[in-house]
Design an enzyme around this catalytic site. Sequence first.
Site: not given
Lengths: 265, 313
Positions: B252, B55, B139, B275, B174, B136, B202
Amino acid sequence: MAQETATILYNTRISGTYCKIGLTCAPQYASAAAGQFVTLKIRGRMDPLLRRPFSIHRRIKERNQVVGLEILYRVVGGFTGQLAEMVKNEPIDLLGPLGRGFTISPDCKKPALIAGGIGVAPIVCLAESLDENGIDLSGAPVFLGGRTRADILCETDFGQLGMRRHITTEDGSYGQKGLVTEPFTGWLKTHKPDIIYACGPHGLLRAVSGIAREHGIPCEISIETVMACGLGVCMGCAVKTRDSGEGYRHVCKDGPVFDAAIVTF
Amino acid sequence: MVQITQPTDVSALCVQIGAIQMKNPVMTASGTFGYGVEFSGLMDLNQLGGIVVKGLSLEPVPGNPPPRIAETACGMLNAIGLENIGIEAFVKEKLPVLKGFNTPVIANIYGKSVDEYARLAQKIDGIDGIDGIEVNISCPNVKAGGVAFGTDPEMAAQVVAAVKKQTGKTIIVKLSPNVTSVAGIAQSAASSGADAVSLINTITGMAIDAETRSPVLGNITGGLSGPAIKPVALRMVWEVARAVDIPVIGIGGIMTAADALEFIIAGATAVQVGTATFVNPSACIDIIDGMADYLARHEISCIRELTGTLSLD
């Protein structure tokens, strides 16, 4: 730096909760610096999820060629518990060498080495590297500290290099009773090393950095944080340093070895 | 130098997001792949469907105080706080290297106000080598902006419309899972000019050390990612895909090709892998290979045929 499927050469419990694992590795580890680290992942396991960082403890050599890596680890949690159960010939995902290691300079001929507990892991690699770089270690001091006798490791490795070992345990079960910094400050009254290298718990590193500053001796310390990627992309292992301004440095990329003078404790 | 290779059957995996043609539907998730260049020695970046970079903000951001990471059961919490070098340093230092690869680059942007998003979009609009913008608005780890725009359909619409006004590049929005109706936010983004939506960011969470009675993270709360969140992400992608007509990018907890395919079946056109890259730096490549194998095994000529084919019989 490379990601590879390493093969376990051996995995042995050396004492109490401490183990040594030998792994095959790419030839590029021959140029890895002491203090650099690798990350390991047991493939297919979701818990624990993340890779785990380990210092390079020793490079395994055959006919002067590096054929493997040895990692010294302590069984403390989920990952190391699973690691301790692995056996010879099993595969493991190896990524490395990562980070910035200790600086070895031909100008520094009188090093003092300090390790607390499992912090001895990269210090053995460092001693071997100093020796390979022509630094005479006979009579050079290594200060080894631990909670109890079982936490004093690798004494003979330093002995083989002719180093003088100063042992302390917090419970007095072996060597001098107390903290490793006590014999070190005593020794400094009559000696002046030209560099101090240390690895161990946070309190030890803070104390050693303070002593180094007081005596005006250059000092390099290896610090540990939680990290996710090990590659300098997740920004998870941030630490404040005197030269980072409003921002942070990152242990996996700027470290794990730092000039003690810039670390804020 | 890594050799340049092409997937064996280019047409089977290719997808389109807005004006961006991708050779496969697998992108890197923002914040998990740095600025891309860090991985050039570990893999062939040409093989990726797209690179979504960390970002970016107008000015460099130092990020949150440590600790920033806590591992949890089958997942991890992070509270990085969008530490980044800023748009200008990215364009000057990182983008020239990324332009050497034949892979679309998507800039994830973050602003503290609608105006900051608009200014970022305006800057990026004229930059060759950035193919799209991921806005974004989700966040969870920054005090101002971020998720504040992603939890209110009206605010989301304002940000998207402001970005759209400044650029002709592909806009991906997002989305945050930390809302009551993710489909409502997605519809708002779509009607304001988004070319695609990506989800989920997240899930807000926390970890506590009982011994010290203190939070594990310096920021107290953080964002949960990893396989632990995959079922939540799948449900949300499924809901959003039925609510909007623009492409949905599923994110995800994707660790394997099977995970990625589940998102496609739920209605996603493409996916992002996050991740998993920390666990296995070449996870994206393994997932692309696995998706190609699946198509061959099921005799599906094109991944686009698989999107939204969840069988409810």
